[in-house]
Design an enzyme around this catalytic site. Structure first.
Site, PDB file in Angstrom:
ATOM      1  N   LYS A 249      -5.951   7.330  -6.708  1.00 43.82           N
ATOM      2  CA  LYS A 249      -6.487   8.576  -7.271  1.00 43.82           C
ATOM      3  C   LYS A 249      -7.398   8.312  -8.465  1.00 43.82           C
ATOM      4  CE  LYS A 249      -3.473  11.913  -5.133  1.00 43.82           C
ATOM      5  NZ  LYS A 249      -2.354  12.832  -5.183  1.00 43.82           N
TER       6      LYS A 249
ATOM      7  N   ARG B 184       3.750   7.467  -1.761  1.00 41.72           N
ATOM      8  CA  ARG B 184       2.785   7.672  -0.671  1.00 41.72           C
ATOM      9  C   ARG B 184       1.543   6.859  -0.993  1.00 41.72           C
ATOM     10  NH1 ARG B 184      -1.636  10.882  -0.027  1.00 41.72           N
ATOM     11  NH2 ARG B 184      -1.992  11.856   1.996  1.00 41.72           N
TER      12      ARG B 184
HETATM   13  N1  PMM Z   1      -2.178  13.916  -2.377  1.00 43.54           N
HETATM   14  C1  PMM Z   1      -3.111  13.946  -1.401  1.00 43.54           C
HETATM   15  C2  PMM Z   1      -2.760  14.307  -0.091  1.00 43.54           C
HETATM   16  N2  PMM Z   1      -1.482  14.608   0.228  1.00 43.54           N
HETATM   17  N3  PMM Z   1       0.753  14.862  -0.409  1.00 43.54           N
HETATM   18  C3  PMM Z   1       1.691  14.852  -1.360  1.00 43.54           C
HETATM   19  N4  PMM Z   1       2.965  15.151  -1.042  1.00 43.54           N
HETATM   20  N5  PMM Z   1       1.405  14.544  -2.653  1.00 43.54           N
HETATM   21  C4  PMM Z   1       0.135  14.252  -3.062  1.00 43.54           C
HETATM   22  O1  PMM Z   1      -0.085  14.023  -4.266  1.00 43.54           O
HETATM   23  C5  PMM Z   1      -0.892  14.255  -2.071  1.00 43.54           C
HETATM   24  C6  PMM Z   1      -0.534  14.574  -0.734  1.00 43.54           C
HETATM   25  C7  PMM Z   1      -4.521  13.586  -1.716  1.00 43.54           C
HETATM   26  O2  PMM Z   1      -4.758  12.241  -1.510  1.00 43.54           O
HETATM   27  P1  PMM Z   1      -5.450  11.638  -0.181  1.00 43.54           P
HETATM   28  O3  PMM Z   1      -6.762  12.325  -0.016  1.00 43.54           O
HETATM   29  O4  PMM Z   1      -5.580  10.212  -0.472  1.00 43.54           O
HETATM   30  O5  PMM Z   1      -4.583  11.826   0.998  1.00 43.54           O
END
Ligand code: PMM
Length: 296
Positions: A222, A263
């Site tokens: 991020k 994640r």
């Molecule tokens: N951040 C993203 C997408 N999905 N899900 C959860 N539970 N928590 C998060 O902080 C989160 C998420 C955005 O990141 P990406 O674009 O790399 O998927």
């Protein structure tokens, strides 16, 4: 309940678990466009499992700051073949969606986790789907859609405010029929948060574990990591693909504060990191001098 209690339908990993990410989108900030082809997306997800992912999170809609929404049809078209392929390949699958219709179709195909970044706020039907299916349900802290979240990053005490708002949302979804034992909570790093807010939230994960629900932390690649590691001369943020060592460092810190799972996009370094953290935690309180090897 402690953070190591199993969620319905999920194994007990006995350490912080690793959720690998497959974004089936053209525009996600770190892997957008790489996995649009379903065959490649499934192969990538299975590679993440081989690298040590305990679960694979499949998303068909970017939530990057400023992102516009895709139609439900398009999201279904992107996500379902990948969920199907990963379930057939034996992966524990999570679906990253704000739409009840997408969540329900994915769970019908065998997904075991509904990861809703809005925690059920974007689609009023979501909590009912979580209740009906009994899938694990991630309630992330969320204040509004990505195209307007930058203007919503106002807090008094960010940790206290975010915990309270998530608690309120947990109450809402439980009132709609979701069982508390299904719920995972997530501070939503980067969602209506500045970099300073994200660091405070990471420093305060133990405030979350006191809620008694498993905590998911998603810092991977991020923007706040890119800012921290900006080029000291030009000030250019570190590019997303070069943020994985920092991501693994966050994984250790999250695990040591009791996070249930992290994640991440690049799994192998975090898979090693959470194992190191678990080994150190397991050694706490163990005698440090082994019989037969006493000095002097
Ligand atoms: N951040 C993203 C997408 N999905 N899900 C959860 N539970 N928590 C998060 O902080 C989160 C998420 C955005 O990141 P990406 O674009 O790399 O998927």
């Amino acid at each position: 309940m402690t953070t190591t209690d199993p969620l319905p339908g999920l194994p007990r990993w006995g350490r912080c678990a690793v959720m690998g990410v497959v974004n089936v989108t053209p525009d996600s900030f770190s892997d957008g466009g790489l996995w649009l082809d379903p065959g490649r997306a499934v192969a990538h997800g299975l590679e993440l499992v081989a690298d040590g992912a305990d679960m694979v999170d499949v998303g068909g809609e970017s939530t990057r700051p400023g992102a516009e929404r895709v139609t439900c049809e398009e999201e279904l078209r992107r996500v379902l073949p990948v969920v199907r392929g990963l379930v057939e390949g034996g992966a524990v699958v999570s679906v990253d969606t704000m739409r009840a219709e997408v969540a329900e179709a994915a769970v019908d195909l065998g997904a075991r986790i509904i990861n809703d970044v809005s925690g059920g706020r974007a689609d009023p039907a979501m909590a009912k789907v979580a209740a009906r299916t009994g899938a694990a349900f991630v309630v992330m802290h969320w204040r509004g859609q990505s195209d307007r979240m930058a203007g919503l990053a106002e807090y008094g005490d960010v940790v206290a405010d975010v915990v309270r708002e998530v608690e309120q949302q947990v109450d809402v979804v439980v009132s709609a029929g979701v069982d508390l034992s299904q719920i995972v909570v997530d501070p939503g790093l980067g969602f209506a948060k500045t970099g300073a807010h994200n660091w405070s939230l990471l420093a305060g994960i133990d405030a979350w574990t006191r809620l008694g629900r498993p905590v998911l932390i998603a810092a991977s690649r991020k923007r706040f990591l890119g800012s921290l590691l900006a080029d000291p001369v030009t000030g250019t943020p570190r590019p997303p693909l070069d943020r994985d060592p920092a991501t693994a460092a966050v994984s250790v810190l999250a695990a040591s504060q009791g996070a249930w799972a992290v994640r991440v996009h690049e799994v192998s370094s975090t898979a090693d990191a959470v194992r190191v953290e678990a080994a150190v935690r397991g050694a706490v309180g163990r005698p440090t001098v082994t019989e037969g090897h006493r000095p002097g």
